[in-house]
Write an enzyme that holds these catalytic residues in place. Structure first.
Site, PDB file in Angstrom:
ATOM      1  N   LYS A 174       0.859  -1.172   0.000  1.00 53.76           N
ATOM      2  CA  LYS A 174       0.000   0.000   0.000  1.00 53.76           C
ATOM      3  C   LYS A 174       0.903   1.233   0.000  1.00 53.76           C
ATOM      4  O   LYS A 174       1.479   1.605   1.026  1.00 53.76           O
ATOM      5  CB  LYS A 174      -0.911  -0.008   1.240  1.00 53.76           C
ATOM      6  N   GLY A 227       6.279   5.462   8.564  1.00 51.97           N
ATOM      7  CA  GLY A 227       5.469   6.675   8.587  1.00 51.97           C
ATOM      8  C   GLY A 227       5.520   7.333   9.949  1.00 51.97           C
ATOM      9  O   GLY A 227       6.505   7.204  10.682  1.00 51.97           O
ATOM     10  N   GLU A 249       8.956   1.676  11.284  1.00 52.32           N
ATOM     11  CA  GLU A 249      10.019   2.688  11.181  1.00 52.32           C
ATOM     12  C   GLU A 249       9.313   4.033  11.206  1.00 52.32           C
ATOM     13  O   GLU A 249       8.641   4.426  10.256  1.00 52.32           O
ATOM     14  CB  GLU A 249      10.820   2.497   9.890  1.00 52.32           C
ATOM     15  N   CYS A 283      13.315  10.869   7.536  1.00 55.43           N
ATOM     16  CA  CYS A 283      13.093  10.405   8.913  1.00 55.43           C
ATOM     17  C   CYS A 283      14.394  10.372   9.699  1.00 55.43           C
ATOM     18  O   CYS A 283      14.407  10.627  10.907  1.00 55.43           O
ATOM     19  CB  CYS A 283      12.426   9.037   8.916  1.00 55.43           C
ATOM     20  N   GLU A 388       9.470  16.890  15.093  1.00 59.38           N
ATOM     21  CA  GLU A 388      10.170  16.618  13.842  1.00 59.38           C
ATOM     22  C   GLU A 388       9.828  17.711  12.831  1.00 59.38           C
ATOM     23  O   GLU A 388       8.663  17.899  12.478  1.00 59.38           O
ATOM     24  CB  GLU A 388       9.750  15.247  13.311  1.00 59.38           C
TER      25      GLU A 388
END
Length: 491
Positions: A174, A227, A249, A283, A388
């Site tokens: 997906k 994500g 992750e 990330c 973040e």
């Protein structure tokens, strides 16, 4: 080059369309560039059915036969690198040079796992009695649901799919709704290898619907997700209902720490390379720069000078040459991402931060461009030191002592990556062992390679991608105890 239309799902080796679609936006222009299927529960179930039926024959293939499909897939990606890179840049926004590098990275990961799949070894263990023989074997988990992000939409499809297939699993992928076209195109190159129908399937659409269907179906034995931490926590809770295997992750808040004995030119160069790659949307990208007070002014000057040279613009402008395109910073992925950067920057300025360079939107008003920005006079009470950033903003703080900066970083709930620069070998070991992160970069900021385990600790996730560790994520252990008969037929 003619426009490539990618408006189909891949289910059981066939292209499938749906009546409902999702718009795909070019972040450099804000314009709709394509529409992809809005796959729902029906399509996801069809994909799971196909993967389930294909699993037993696929897992029985020798690793060498599975390898042949993967190697051909990698070859196909490289043969079509420029076309794939153009698709990636158009829907994600990163410069064409970065997109070309990402496609090459896909091939590298696929080839590595094609080889590593032949090295799934078991173990023989000494028995507890004379006639007991113990062995341990590793077998593929089964059908896997792979949910990939928008920031590296090509690389993450390869980094999840390759080890799963090499291990003998079948998959339902997906991709992110912002960047589905490159996943569809990459899967097309996989289908061209002649891989058996149903081994690899791809469904685009709403994450909530597709994800829930994958989680509810007991035939799906594992979920792999990259994500946000928020979504990862929700998936983890839902996976617990079936004790479904899961690897995550998630978000990061990576520090870059520069000590007074460091090579400042090297530190500045590597920090800028990392911080502003993919417009800061990584990330494992640097979130906060901690400069020792003795070298803070010098380091800040060097970083600012490098950032001022970065060129911002669209990597998909007509006539752009992948070999000579000077663009280094593309747009953010969407308006929400742009507003988030602006809000974090505004909070920092209100609390006393100084903008050394950048600090504003730039480019076409319809695109999501933001100037590469450096901030000084940053303090820990500012939101961008804890949240973040996921954008092209580099905040610089100062510190005095080694233990002090370690304590600064420990306050973060994240633990994906950390970087530091020093020439002191004693400090290298002290810092590497003390920093609470799954990955540590010393005098460098490049971490994603196929042979090493990529992943974090704390709220940055569980599990690893890369290396034989990444293959283990798709394997189950089975312990076999055999009791031998003696010559008389007894035990």
């Amino acid at each position: 080059m003619e426009k490539t239309t990618l408006n189909y799902l891949w289910i059981n080796g066939e292209k499938i369309s749906t009546s409902e679609t999702i718009d795909v936006i070019n972040p450099a222009t804000g314009e709709v560039i394509d529409q992809v299927p809005n796959g729902c529960e029906k399509e996801t179930k069809l994909a799971i059915n196909a993967a389930y039926e294909a699993f037993k024959p696929w897992k029985k293939l020798t690793p060498g036969k599975r390898e042949a499909y993967l190697v051909k897939w990698a070859d196909n990606l490289l043969e079509n690198r420029d076309e794939l890179a153009a698709i990636l840049t158009e829907e994600q926004g990163k410069p064409i040079s970065e997109s070309r590098g990402e496609i090459e990275g896909c091939a590298t990961f696929i080839r590595w796992y094609a080889e590593e799949g032949k090295r799934v070894y078991g173990e023989v263990i000494t028995g507890s009695s004379e006639n007991q023989r113990i062995s341990v074997i590793k077998q593929p988990v089964g059908v896997c649901g792979l949910i990939t992000p928008w920031n590296f939409p090509g690389a993450m499809v390869a980094r999840k799919t390759a080890p799963a297939l090499a291990a003998g699993c079948t998959v339902v992928v997906k991709p992110a709704s912002e960047t589905p076209r490159i996943a569809i195109a990459i899967f097309e190159q996989l289908m061209k290898t002649g891989i058996p129908a149903g081994v690899a399937n791809l469904v685009t659409g709403k994450a909530s619907v597709i994800g829930e269907t994958l989680l509810e179906d007991r035939r799906v034995k594992k979920i792999s997700f990259t994500g946000s931490t928020e979504i990862g926590k929700q998936l983890m809770k839902r996976a617990a209902d079936q004790v479904k295997r899961i690897s995550l992750e998630l978000g990061g808040n990576a520090p870059a720490i520069v000590f007074p004995d460091a090579n400042l030119d090297l530190a500045a160069e590597k920090i800028v390379d990392n911080k502003f790659e993919n417009c800061g949307q990584m990330c494992n990208g640097i979130n906060v720069i901690y400069a020792h007070e003795e070298i803070k002014e010098k380091l800040t000057e060097k970083i600012v000078n490098l950032v001022k040279e970065l060129k911002v613009g669209s990597g998909s402008v007509p006539g752009s040459d992948p070999g000579t395109d000077p663009i280094q910073i593309g747009p953010l992925v969407n308006e929400a991402a742009l507003k988030n950067v602006e809000e974090l920057l505004q909070d920092a300025k209100e609390k006393g931060a100084t903008v050394e360079t950048g600090g504003e939107r730039t480019g076409d008003s319809t695109g999501y461009f933001f100037q590469p920005t450096v901030l000084s006079d940053v303090t820990l009470d500012m939101k961008l030191t804890q949240d973040e950033i996921f954008g092209p903003v580099a905040p610089i703080l100062s510190f005095q002592r080694e233990q002090e900066v370690v304590e600064f970083t420990e306050k973060s709930p994240y633990g994906l990556a950390a970087y530091f620069f020093t020439r002191d070998v004693n400090r290298v070991y002290r810092m590497a062992e003390e920093l609470d992160s799954g990955m540590i970069g010393v005098n460098g900021t490049s971490l994603s390679v196929p042979q090493a385990p990529f992943g974090g600790i704390k709220e940055s996730g569980i599990g690893r991608e890369g290396g034989f560790y990444g293959l283990e994520e798709f394997l189950e252990l089975k312990y076999i105890s055999l009791t031998l008969e003696n010559e008389e037929g007894g035990y």
